[in-house]
Design an enzyme around this catalytic site. Structure first.
Site, PDB file in Angstrom:
ATOM      1  CB  SER A  87      -0.903   0.016   1.234  1.00  0.00           C
ATOM      2  OG  SER A  87      -1.557   1.267   1.310  1.00  0.00           O
ATOM      3  CB  SER A 140      -2.516   4.552   2.074  1.00  0.00           C
ATOM      4  OG  SER A 140      -3.327   4.521   0.930  1.00  0.00           O
ATOM      5  CB  THR A 184      -7.263  -1.901   0.340  1.00  0.00           C
ATOM      6  OG1 THR A 184      -7.031  -2.124  -1.055  1.00  0.00           O
ATOM      7  CG2 THR A 184      -6.254  -2.701   1.153  1.00  0.00           C
ATOM      8  CE  LYS A 228     -11.186  -0.454  -2.182  1.00  0.00           C
ATOM      9  NZ  LYS A 228     -11.123   0.256  -3.463  1.00  0.00           N
ATOM     10  CG  ASP A 251     -11.717   4.517  -4.778  1.00  0.00           C
ATOM     11  OD1 ASP A 251     -10.658   5.042  -4.399  1.00  0.00           O
ATOM     12  OD2 ASP A 251     -11.908   3.279  -4.756  1.00  0.00           O
ATOM     13  CB  ALA A 257     -18.511  -3.139 -15.620  1.00  0.00           C
ATOM     14  N   GLY A 295     -15.008  -2.477  -9.584  1.00  0.00           N
ATOM     15  CA  GLY A 295     -15.199  -1.593  -8.438  1.00  0.00           C
ATOM     16  C   GLY A 295     -14.864  -0.137  -8.749  1.00  0.00           C
ATOM     17  N   GLY A 337      -3.801   8.515 -13.716  1.00  0.00           N
ATOM     18  CA  GLY A 337      -4.438   7.847 -12.579  1.00  0.00           C
ATOM     19  C   GLY A 337      -3.867   8.201 -11.219  1.00  0.00           C
TER      20      GLY A 337
HETATM   21  P1  NAP Z   1     -11.850  -4.996 -10.862  1.00  0.00           P
HETATM   22  O1  NAP Z   1     -13.045  -4.752 -10.003  1.00  0.00           O
HETATM   23  O2  NAP Z   1     -11.152  -6.285 -10.798  1.00  0.00           O
HETATM   24  O3  NAP Z   1     -12.294  -4.720 -12.405  1.00  0.00           O
HETATM   25  C1  NAP Z   1     -11.395  -4.945 -13.455  1.00  0.00           C
HETATM   26  C2  NAP Z   1     -11.983  -4.414 -14.763  1.00  0.00           C
HETATM   27  O4  NAP Z   1     -10.997  -4.567 -15.795  1.00  0.00           O
HETATM   28  C3  NAP Z   1     -13.225  -5.188 -15.233  1.00  0.00           C
HETATM   29  O5  NAP Z   1     -14.090  -4.299 -15.906  1.00  0.00           O
HETATM   30  C4  NAP Z   1     -12.603  -6.207 -16.202  1.00  0.00           C
HETATM   31  O6  NAP Z   1     -13.499  -6.675 -17.181  1.00  0.00           O
HETATM   32  C5  NAP Z   1     -11.540  -5.355 -16.859  1.00  0.00           C
HETATM   33  N1  NAP Z   1     -10.497  -6.198 -17.461  1.00  0.00           N
HETATM   34  C6  NAP Z   1      -9.508  -6.857 -16.820  1.00  0.00           C
HETATM   35  N2  NAP Z   1      -8.752  -7.528 -17.712  1.00  0.00           N
HETATM   36  C7  NAP Z   1      -9.284  -7.294 -18.941  1.00  0.00           C
HETATM   37  C8  NAP Z   1      -8.938  -7.704 -20.264  1.00  0.00           C
HETATM   38  N3  NAP Z   1      -7.889  -8.514 -20.491  1.00  0.00           N
HETATM   39  N4  NAP Z   1      -9.700  -7.253 -21.289  1.00  0.00           N
HETATM   40  C9  NAP Z   1     -10.754  -6.437 -21.070  1.00  0.00           C
HETATM   41  N5  NAP Z   1     -11.132  -5.982 -19.837  1.00  0.00           N
HETATM   42  C10 NAP Z   1     -10.399  -6.429 -18.786  1.00  0.00           C
HETATM   43  O7  NAP Z   1     -10.728  -3.889 -10.592  1.00  0.00           O
HETATM   44  P2  NAP Z   1     -10.915  -2.372 -10.113  1.00  0.00           P
HETATM   45  O8  NAP Z   1     -10.796  -2.307  -8.643  1.00  0.00           O
HETATM   46  O9  NAP Z   1     -12.117  -1.818 -10.771  1.00  0.00           O
HETATM   47  O10 NAP Z   1      -9.567  -1.708 -10.702  1.00  0.00           O
HETATM   48  C11 NAP Z   1      -9.368  -1.546 -12.094  1.00  0.00           C
HETATM   49  C12 NAP Z   1      -8.045  -0.812 -12.323  1.00  0.00           C
HETATM   50  O11 NAP Z   1      -8.115   0.495 -11.751  1.00  0.00           O
HETATM   51  C13 NAP Z   1      -6.833  -1.481 -11.667  1.00  0.00           C
HETATM   52  O12 NAP Z   1      -5.745  -1.339 -12.546  1.00  0.00           O
HETATM   53  C14 NAP Z   1      -6.588  -0.661 -10.421  1.00  0.00           C
HETATM   54  O13 NAP Z   1      -5.220  -0.638 -10.034  1.00  0.00           O
HETATM   55  C15 NAP Z   1      -7.004   0.722 -10.906  1.00  0.00           C
HETATM   56  N6  NAP Z   1      -7.483   1.578  -9.812  1.00  0.00           N
HETATM   57  C16 NAP Z   1      -6.914   2.796  -9.694  1.00  0.00           C
HETATM   58  C17 NAP Z   1      -7.334   3.649  -8.688  1.00  0.00           C
HETATM   59  C18 NAP Z   1      -6.710   4.995  -8.544  1.00  0.00           C
HETATM   60  O14 NAP Z   1      -6.833   5.581  -7.469  1.00  0.00           O
HETATM   61  N7  NAP Z   1      -6.069   5.518  -9.572  1.00  0.00           N
HETATM   62  C19 NAP Z   1      -8.363   3.244  -7.802  1.00  0.00           C
HETATM   63  C20 NAP Z   1      -8.936   1.969  -7.967  1.00  0.00           C
HETATM   64  C21 NAP Z   1      -8.479   1.146  -8.981  1.00  0.00           C
HETATM   65  P3  NAP Z   1     -14.389  -7.992 -16.910  1.00  0.00           P
HETATM   66  O15 NAP Z   1     -15.561  -7.518 -16.103  1.00  0.00           O
HETATM   67  O16 NAP Z   1     -14.754  -8.462 -18.265  1.00  0.00           O
HETATM   68  O17 NAP Z   1     -13.510  -8.959 -16.162  1.00  0.00           O
END
Ligand code: NAP
Length: 278
Positions: A12, A14, A59, A63, A100, A125, A127, A241
């Site tokens: 983390s 944080s 985290t 969550k 977030d 789609a 979190g 990001g």
């Molecule tokens: P999550 O709940 O696991 O969702 C992952 C998303 O990515 C889903 O929509 C998934 O699609 C898609 N995905 C993964 N692999 C894929 C592929 N090969 N082709 C097409 N779509 C794909 O994860 P999350 O928590 O939402 O996080 C998503 C990203 O955002 C991560 O990289 C995380 O590090 C980043 N993030 C950044 C912040 C920030 O503060 N900047 C905060 C939170 C998250 P499917 O539904 O089809 O599996």
């Protein structure tokens, strides 16, 4: 004291970000990582309350699970369906928030991006997409389209959002239909994990984007993803990001301490960590 509950939590960013902020403001606070296994979550929450801790971040994988152990849930967190920040009042009552959404919105406003009345395309789609969609709706987006590889998740998210924002045009499309929507959108967000270190890039052609479209990526490792580099080559405005990551923290800091967050101190601490590859 505040901290973060997760499993694992070793990576983390944080703790150093918040501890730099406490130090800069001369606050006698400390932020501690707590590795908590799923089966120990309830006792960990009660233990922190009993110890007089002021709050904590939450985290993966807690969550959603943490929500049933809290006294109150803020409305945005309820719509998102997940909590990443908990405030513990002096009487021991716990209230869950999701910062977030605020984090993403603050990262846009910091770059003078207006949300009200815009057509927004969110790719993903999961979190993070849920939180971003809620933030954009709260700020007055005119239209939201969710594009995702797994169609059922896109549909479920769109249907869920319509329950709280019935007056807004909320649609979903399969990922393969996203390119056709590019010319129509004002703000386009990659909220998938595509583009992260070790993952393939998000391959969406942005040639047909409006010249004033804003292209956002919430992946922060690396900060400049291929998707954003291609947007920049086309002269489009980009949002990286690290801003969302920073501001989910500045919002949590404010909720816990009641002080304005020292944004520049926290940004510097975060950038040092991201640049060192932590
Ligand atoms: P999550 O709940 O696991 O969702 C992952 C998303 O990515 C889903 O929509 C998934 O699609 C898609 N995905 C993964 N692999 C894929 C592929 N090969 N082709 C097409 N779509 C794909 O994860 P999350 O928590 O939402 O996080 C998503 C990203 O955002 C991560 O990289 C995380 O590090 C980043 N993030 C950044 C912040 C920030 O503060 N900047 C905060 C939170 C998250 P499917 O539904 O089809 O599996």
């Amino acid at each position: 004291m505040v901290g973060i509950l997760g499993y694992p939590v070793d990576h983390s960013l944080s703790p150093p970000m918040h501890n730099a902020a406490f130090q800069a403001l001369g606050l006698d606070w400390v932020y501690v990582p707590f590795p908590v296994r799923p089966e120990a979550l309830e006792s960990a929450v009660h233990g922190l309350v009993a110890c007089g801790v002021r709050g904590f971040n939450v985290t993966v994988p807690h969550k959603v699970a943490v929500m049933k152990h809290l006294d109150e849930i803020d409305n945005t967190a309820r719509i998102i369906g997940a909590v990443n920040t908990v405030v513990i009042n002096s009487d021991g009552r716990t209230r869950g928030y999701n910062t977030d959404a605020d984090g993403f919105i603050r990262s846009l406003y910091e770059e003078s991006v207006n949300v009200k009345g815009t057509a927004v395309l969110i790719i993903g789609a999961g979190g993070a997409a849920r939180a971003i969609a809620c933030g954009m709706l709260r700020e007055g987006a005119r239209e939201i389209v969710i594009g995702n590889r797994t169609q059922e998740k896109a549909r479920n998210l769109a249907e869920h959002l319509k329950k709280s924002y019935s007056q807004v045009d909320i649609k979903w499309v399969p990922l393969t239909n996203v390119p056709a929507l590019i010319p129509h959108c004002d703000i386009i967000v990659n909220a998938t994990s595509l583009g992260m270190k070790g993952q393939p890039p998000l391959e969406i052609d942005l040639s047909s984007a409006k010249p004033d479209a804003v292209i956002c990526d919430i992946v922060y490792s690396p900060i400049h993803t291929e998707f954003l580099s291609r947007a920049r080559e086309k002269g489009l405005k980009i949002i990286t990001g690290d801003g969302m990551l920073l501001h989910q923290g500045t919002k949590a800091f404010e909720l816990w301490t009641g002080h304005d967050a020292p944004v520049d101190v926290m940004r510097r601490a975060l950038n040092d960590l991201l640049n060192s590859g932590s």
